[in-house]
Design a protein around this motif. Structure first.
Motif, mmCIF file in Angstrom:
data_model
loop_
_atom_site.group_PDB
_atom_site.id
_atom_site.type_symbol
_atom_site.label_atom_id
_atom_site.label_comp_id
_atom_site.label_asym_id
_atom_site.label_seq_id
_atom_site.Cartn_x
_atom_site.Cartn_y
_atom_site.Cartn_z
ATOM 1 N N UNK A 76 16.825 32.518 7.492
ATOM 2 C CA UNK A 76 17.595 31.344 7.550
ATOM 3 C C UNK A 76 18.790 31.873 7.060
ATOM 4 N N UNK A 77 18.882 32.784 6.057
ATOM 5 C CA UNK A 77 20.091 33.099 5.263
ATOM 6 C C UNK A 77 20.747 34.154 6.440
ATOM 7 N N UNK A 78 19.962 34.814 7.019
ATOM 8 C CA UNK A 78 20.843 35.536 8.233
ATOM 9 C C UNK A 78 21.656 34.981 9.123
ATOM 10 N N UNK A 79 21.193 33.598 9.523
ATOM 11 C CA UNK A 79 22.023 32.914 10.379
ATOM 12 C C UNK A 79 23.371 32.254 9.671
ATOM 13 N N UNK A 80 23.285 32.225 8.580
ATOM 14 C CA UNK A 80 24.313 31.397 7.606
ATOM 15 C C UNK A 80 25.520 31.919 7.558
ATOM 16 N N UNK A 81 26.552 31.039 8.021
ATOM 17 C CA UNK A 81 27.721 31.325 7.908
ATOM 18 C C UNK A 81 28.315 30.838 6.293
ATOM 19 N N UNK A 82 27.675 29.766 5.734
ATOM 20 C CA UNK A 82 27.932 29.163 4.407
ATOM 21 C C UNK A 82 26.553 28.888 3.856
ATOM 22 N N UNK A 83 26.623 29.190 2.701
ATOM 23 C CA UNK A 83 25.180 28.812 1.968
ATOM 24 C C UNK A 83 25.210 27.768 0.810
ATOM 25 N N UNK A 84 24.551 26.963 0.917
ATOM 26 C CA UNK A 84 24.540 26.053 -0.352
ATOM 27 C C UNK A 84 23.240 26.219 -1.234
ATOM 28 N N UNK A 85 23.515 26.716 -2.385
ATOM 29 C CA UNK A 85 22.317 27.007 -3.383
ATOM 30 C C UNK A 85 21.920 25.627 -3.956
ATOM 31 N N UNK A 86 20.809 25.352 -3.679
ATOM 32 C CA UNK A 86 20.002 24.209 -4.186
ATOM 33 C C UNK A 86 18.698 24.376 -4.956
ATOM 34 N N UNK A 87 18.968 25.339 -5.905
ATOM 35 C CA UNK A 87 17.885 25.663 -6.586
ATOM 36 C C UNK A 87 17.877 24.898 -8.095
ATOM 37 N N UNK A 88 19.072 24.417 -8.505
ATOM 38 C CA UNK A 88 19.258 23.659 -9.727
ATOM 39 C C UNK A 88 19.289 22.128 -9.324
ATOM 40 N N UNK A 89 19.637 21.512 -10.561
ATOM 41 C CA UNK A 89 19.671 19.939 -10.480
ATOM 42 C C UNK A 89 20.508 19.413 -9.648
ATOM 43 N N UNK A 90 20.571 18.156 -9.246
ATOM 44 C CA UNK A 90 21.213 17.300 -8.215
ATOM 45 C C UNK A 90 22.712 17.382 -8.459
ATOM 46 N N UNK A 91 22.971 17.442 -9.889
ATOM 47 C CA UNK A 91 24.398 17.202 -10.179
ATOM 48 C C UNK A 91 25.126 18.607 -9.783
ATOM 49 N N UNK A 92 24.494 19.642 -9.768
ATOM 50 C CA UNK A 92 24.999 20.993 -9.512
ATOM 51 C C UNK A 92 25.222 20.900 -7.942
ATOM 52 N N UNK A 93 24.639 20.150 -7.132
ATOM 53 C CA UNK A 93 24.683 20.205 -5.581
ATOM 54 C C UNK A 93 26.011 19.751 -5.312
ATOM 55 N N UNK A 94 26.486 18.444 -5.655
ATOM 56 C CA UNK A 94 27.809 17.767 -5.202
ATOM 57 C C UNK A 94 29.097 18.800 -5.256
ATOM 58 N N UNK A 95 29.355 19.389 -6.215
ATOM 59 C CA UNK A 95 30.530 20.282 -6.282
ATOM 60 C C UNK A 95 30.451 21.183 -5.170
ATOM 61 N N UNK A 96 29.413 21.997 -5.139
ATOM 62 C CA UNK A 96 29.591 22.703 -3.806
ATOM 63 C C UNK A 96 29.436 22.195 -2.700
ATOM 64 N N UNK A 97 28.703 21.137 -2.341
ATOM 65 C CA UNK A 97 28.969 20.586 -0.988
ATOM 66 C C UNK A 97 30.393 20.058 -0.776
ATOM 67 N N UNK A 98 31.072 19.507 -1.718
ATOM 68 C CA UNK A 98 32.513 19.043 -1.465
ATOM 69 C C UNK A 98 33.312 20.254 -1.503
#
Length: 201
Positions: A165-187
């Motif tokens: 999956x990582x090999x086809x990615x142009x951009x990667x969202x790291x979602x190993x952490x808690x939900x609150x760490x996700x939103x700033x990355x996605x924004x």
């Protein structure tokens, strides 16, 4: 218009990322949802599935018995290929129809669980992969979705590997952490997508 493919392994958190994209203004085309729509009662898709697999894949109410169909195709590549030959063209046609309704400056996010497995990355301007470690995926599937550990491992093993999956990615969202760490990355990623969509007008 910017065409974005969004994918990620089961339990990686792709649904949450797609929800955030929609909240920012993305046009979402959800392959799983469309795959359910094209085999609803009365559709040519359901008729084709019944013709291929027999009436035993229907519930008494006449809807598709997904667990029954899943048990037929899950461990039989030939039967799975037969099912995909029916469903995939219908999903593709409906996705194209929905994409045609989007405006020239829109970011169109195609939520495609099996993007990597089906070699679909070239169809999109960019591919965003929601990434999580296998142990994180396993924990979420067992703790949040109520799967047994063997069930969860089997579902994960049936998908592409993390490296694929990582090999086809142009951009990667790291979602190993808690939900609150996700939103700033996605924004941050959304800001980049908006910028690229503006350039593609």
């Amino acid at each position: 218009m910017l065409k974005v493919g969004l994918t990620g392994g089961i339990g990686a958190g792709k649904s949450e990322v797609s929800r955030l994209f929609v909240s920012y203004g993305a046009v979402l085309i959800d392959a799983d949802r469309i795959a359910r729509e094209v085999v609803e009662p009365g559709t040519p898709g359901l008729a084709a599935v019944v013709a291929e697999f027999g009436p035993e894949v229907l519930t008494p109410e006449g809807t598709l018995d997904r667990p029954k169909l899943g048990s037929i195709v899950f461990n039989d590549p030939g039967r799975l290929a037969a099912l995909n030959a029916i469903v995939h063209p219908l999903v593709g046609a409906r996705s194209a129809e929905l994409e045609g309704l989007a405006g020239p400056g829109d970011v169109v996010v195609h939520d495609v669980p099996l993007l990597t497995e089906n070699g679909l990355a070239p169809l999109y301007d960019l591919v965003v992969v929601v990434d999580a470690a296998p142990e994180t995926q396993l924990d979420r599937l067992v703790r949040l979705r109520g799967m047994t550990e063997p069930e969860a491992r089997a579902r994960m093993a049936a998908q592409a590997t993390r490296a694929q999956r990582r090999a086809v990615a142009d951009l990667i969202v790291d979602n190993d952490g808690p939900l609150e760490a996700l939103e700033p990355q996605v924004r941050t990623i959304w800001a980049e997508l908006r910028e690229r969509a503006g350039e593609s007008r």
